[in-house]
Design a protein around this motif. Structure first.
Motif, mmCIF file in Angstrom:
data_model
loop_
_atom_site.group_PDB
_atom_site.id
_atom_site.type_symbol
_atom_site.label_atom_id
_atom_site.label_comp_id
_atom_site.label_asym_id
_atom_site.label_seq_id
_atom_site.Cartn_x
_atom_site.Cartn_y
_atom_site.Cartn_z
ATOM 1 N N ALA A 25 51.791 91.965 76.050
ATOM 2 C CA ALA A 25 50.500 91.352 75.723
ATOM 3 C C ALA A 25 49.744 92.184 74.698
ATOM 4 O O ALA A 25 49.168 91.642 73.742
ATOM 5 C CB ALA A 25 49.668 91.169 76.991
ATOM 6 N N GLU A 26 49.750 93.497 74.871
ATOM 7 C CA GLU A 26 49.050 94.367 73.923
ATOM 8 C C GLU A 26 49.670 94.296 72.534
ATOM 9 O O GLU A 26 48.964 94.234 71.529
ATOM 10 C CB GLU A 26 49.059 95.798 74.432
ATOM 11 N N CYS A 27 50.989 94.307 72.474
ATOM 12 C CA CYS A 27 51.674 94.243 71.176
ATOM 13 C C CYS A 27 51.441 92.905 70.491
ATOM 14 O O CYS A 27 51.156 92.856 69.287
ATOM 15 C CB CYS A 27 53.166 94.489 71.352
ATOM 16 N N GLU A 29 48.993 90.861 70.906
ATOM 17 C CA GLU A 29 47.597 90.756 70.493
ATOM 18 C C GLU A 29 47.402 91.390 69.117
ATOM 19 O O GLU A 29 46.651 90.891 68.295
ATOM 20 C CB GLU A 29 46.696 91.440 71.514
ATOM 21 N N ALA A 30 48.121 92.470 68.880
ATOM 22 C CA ALA A 30 47.994 93.174 67.601
ATOM 23 C C ALA A 30 48.717 92.458 66.464
ATOM 24 O O ALA A 30 48.210 92.405 65.336
ATOM 25 C CB ALA A 30 48.531 94.596 67.735
ATOM 26 N N PHE A 32 50.213 89.127 66.532
ATOM 27 C CA PHE A 32 50.262 87.669 66.508
ATOM 28 C C PHE A 32 49.451 87.040 65.382
ATOM 29 O O PHE A 32 49.890 86.041 64.798
ATOM 30 C CB PHE A 32 49.852 87.079 67.858
ATOM 31 N N LYS A 53 40.035 80.498 68.648
ATOM 32 C CA LYS A 53 40.881 81.223 69.604
ATOM 33 C C LYS A 53 41.507 82.465 68.982
ATOM 34 O O LYS A 53 41.665 83.485 69.627
ATOM 35 C CB LYS A 53 42.012 80.318 70.128
ATOM 36 N N MET A 54 41.908 82.342 67.702
ATOM 37 C CA MET A 54 42.569 83.463 67.027
ATOM 38 C C MET A 54 42.369 83.318 65.526
ATOM 39 O O MET A 54 42.635 82.269 64.946
ATOM 40 C CB MET A 54 44.071 83.467 67.334
#
Length: 62
Positions: A25-27, A29-30, A32, A53-54
């Motif tokens: 999830a952390e990776c 998030e960075a 994506f 959203k992003m």
């Protein structure tokens, strides 16, 4: 320690992610936000996202 890597084979984007869900999830998030641009570079389909959203990274070409 395994370093995260990414690459392209033919017209496929390959991401190497860690094994633990929290680390994945952390990776993601960075990285994506850049995925749609990476798909553009390998001439894949245009990916649309919900900007609320992003925020997607796509450089402006002059």
């Amino acid at each position: 320690m395994i370093r995260l890597t990414a690459g392209i084979r033919n017209r496929t984007l390959i991401l190497n992610l860690p094994g633990k869900p929290k680390a994945i999830a952390e990776c993601l998030e960075a990285v994506f936000p850049a995925i749609p641009y990476c798909i553009d570079l390998i001439e894949g389909p245009f990916l649309e996202t919900y900007q609320d959203k992003m925020k997607v990274f796509r450089p402006v070409h002059s």
